[in-house]
Scaffold this active site. Structure first.
Site, short mmCIF file in Angstrom:
data_model
loop_
_atom_site.label_atom_id
_atom_site.label_comp_id
_atom_site.label_asym_id
_atom_site.label_seq_id
_atom_site.Cartn_x
_atom_site.Cartn_y
_atom_site.Cartn_z
N SER A 1 34.29 30.76 30.15
CA SER A 1 33.26 29.83 30.58
C SER A 1 33.27 29.67 32.10
CB SER A 1 33.47 28.46 29.93
OG SER A 1 34.62 27.81 30.49
N LYS B 1 44.10 18.86 28.36
CA LYS B 1 43.68 18.07 27.20
C LYS B 1 43.43 18.94 25.97
CE LYS B 1 38.77 17.75 28.56
NZ LYS B 1 38.15 18.45 27.41
N ASP B 2 43.29 20.27 26.16
CA ASP B 2 43.08 21.17 25.02
C ASP B 2 44.39 21.62 24.37
OD1 ASP B 2 40.33 21.11 25.43
OD2 ASP B 2 40.33 22.91 26.69
N ARG C 1 36.23 10.39 20.58
CA ARG C 1 36.82 9.39 21.49
C ARG C 1 35.75 8.74 22.35
NH1 ARG C 1 37.33 9.75 26.71
NH2 ARG C 1 36.87 11.98 26.66
N ARG C 2 34.89 9.57 22.93
CA ARG C 2 33.82 9.02 23.77
C ARG C 2 32.85 8.20 22.94
NH1 ARG C 2 33.23 14.75 26.87
NH2 ARG C 2 34.58 14.32 28.67
N ARG D 1 27.60 20.51 21.16
CA ARG D 1 28.55 21.51 21.59
C ARG D 1 27.91 22.29 22.73
NH1 ARG D 1 32.49 24.09 18.68
NH2 ARG D 1 32.90 24.96 20.75
N ASN E 1 28.49 24.78 26.60
CA ASN E 1 29.04 24.70 27.95
C ASN E 1 28.30 23.65 28.76
OD1 ASN E 1 26.63 25.90 28.85
ND2 ASN E 1 27.49 27.96 28.75
N VAL E 2 28.71 23.50 30.01
CA VAL E 2 28.13 22.45 30.86
C VAL E 2 26.62 22.62 31.00
CG1 VAL E 2 28.07 21.55 33.21
CG2 VAL E 2 30.27 22.00 32.12
N THR F 1 24.49 24.08 28.99
CA THR F 1 23.83 23.76 27.72
C THR F 1 23.72 22.26 27.53
OG1 THR F 1 24.63 25.80 26.69
CG2 THR F 1 23.97 24.02 25.21
N ARG F 2 24.80 21.56 27.81
CA ARG F 2 24.80 20.11 27.58
C ARG F 2 23.85 19.38 28.52
NH1 ARG F 2 30.62 18.34 25.28
NH2 ARG F 2 31.16 20.30 24.28
N CYS G 1 43.77 16.83 19.21
CA CYS G 1 43.04 16.60 20.46
C CYS G 1 41.56 16.31 20.23
CB CYS G 1 43.21 17.79 21.42
SG CYS G 1 42.61 19.36 20.78
#
Length: 319
Positions: free
Chosen positions: A13, A81-82, A129-130, A151, A153-154, A156-157, A244
């Site tokens: 990515s 975090k992953d 979590r968010r 879902r 990548n940046v 896409t979001r 996670c």
């Protein structure tokens, strides 16, 4: 004779390539050797299912670790975090560099901040979590949002906002900063109402445990303050037996009187994704001086949270 290039394993990515590129340049400066990025596709990159459905834990990591074990790469860079909380004996976290901004951020249409989102706003996030904390915050302020699972990548979001499909999306500040895209942020979400994922904003540089020479080099990139903080956060996650992708937030920060750092505070939260029920607690103690002290702080907070019913709020348990 020129030494061969060091091979750095990375996800494909744009974000992974950006953060691995930063590490590569730092290692080149330390060693004088060139570093070659080796792109590796992980299961988490190819699956279109949501993280909770595919297990979450380790889906972005396993292929990189397999490449390390097979000798196909010399070291790898992960978003901390992953990483699963259990560390394989054959691999070592040689460095955890200084942490980037751990906060979550909002990218919303029309430059809106979270407090100005309209009633019923559609907010995209792939993180339980968010969702838990955003819904809880909205309820506390007598408004309503709809958290939409996404879902991608940046690009896409953020594209969901530009297309009008969503009013906003929530992302990690660290990733946008590393990609040079922080100008797109419309609101930085305070950790006082949205705690980040354990280890969010930190990178993990991993290599084989037998390569003592490379471990010594990579250790130069380690930041002791970041390491002790994320160790406490990940200890909390492990003691809660949560993966996670579970709705767990945690942040350890240092407290002082302006003259000297005197204590570490560890905050944790677990909640239902609708935000109706949250268990949010904190513990404060002396700044840990060892790995064991940091682990103990995380376990102390986990014990208190479990006593308050945290176990019943987690949708995913570690397998």
């Amino acid at each position: 004779m020129t030494e061969r290039a060091l091979r750095l394993g990375t996800r494909r990515s744009k974000l992974a390539m950006a953060q691995s590129g930063q590490v590569a340049r730092a290692v080149e400066a330390l060693t004088g050797r060139s570093v070659e990025l080796v792109e590796i596709t992980t299961y988490g990159d190819t699956s279109r299912e949501h993280l909770a459905q595919i297990g979450g834990t380790g889906v972005f990591v396993a292929a990189l670790r397999e490449a390390l074990a097979a000798g196909e790469v010399d070291f790898a860079v992960h978003s901390l975090k992953d990483l699963p909380t259990a560390q394989p004996d054959e691999l070592v976290l040689a460095a955890i560099p200084k942490r980037e901004d751990p906060r979550d951020v909002l990218i919303a249409r029309d430059g809106l901040t979270f407090d100005r989102l309209p009633e019923g706003a559609r907010v995209g996030t792939g993180s339980p979590r968010r969702a838990a904390q955003l819904n809880a915050y909205a309820r506390a302020h007598h408004t309503r949002i709809e958290t939409v699972p996404i879902r991608g990548n940046v690009d896409t979001r953020i594209g969901f906002v530009h297309s009008g499909e969503l009013d906003a999306v929530v992302l990690a500040a660290a990733g946008l900063n590393r990609m040079g895209r922080s100008a797109e942020v419309t609101d930085f979400l305070s950790v006082d109402f949205v705690l980040p994922a354990p280890g969010q904003g930190a990178l993990a540089i991993e290599c084989p445990a037998h390569d003592t020479e490379l471990i010594a080099v990579l250790a130069e990139l380690d930041d002791p303050v970041t390491r002790v903080a994320v160790t406490a956060e990940r200890s909390l996650l492990a003691a809660l037996e949560a993966g996670c992708s579970a709705p767990v937030g945690a942040l350890a920060d240092l407290l002082g009187d302006g003259q000297a750092v005197t204590e570490m505070r560890l905050r944790g939260v677990v909640g239902t994704t609708d935000g109706v029920t949250l268990v949010q607690l904190s513990v404060t103690g002396p700044v840990p001086t060892s790995h064991g002290d940091a682990i103990a702080l995380g376990r102390e907070l986990a014990s208190e949270m479990l006593a308050k019913g945290a176990a019943g709020l987690m949708g995913e348990r570690a397998s």
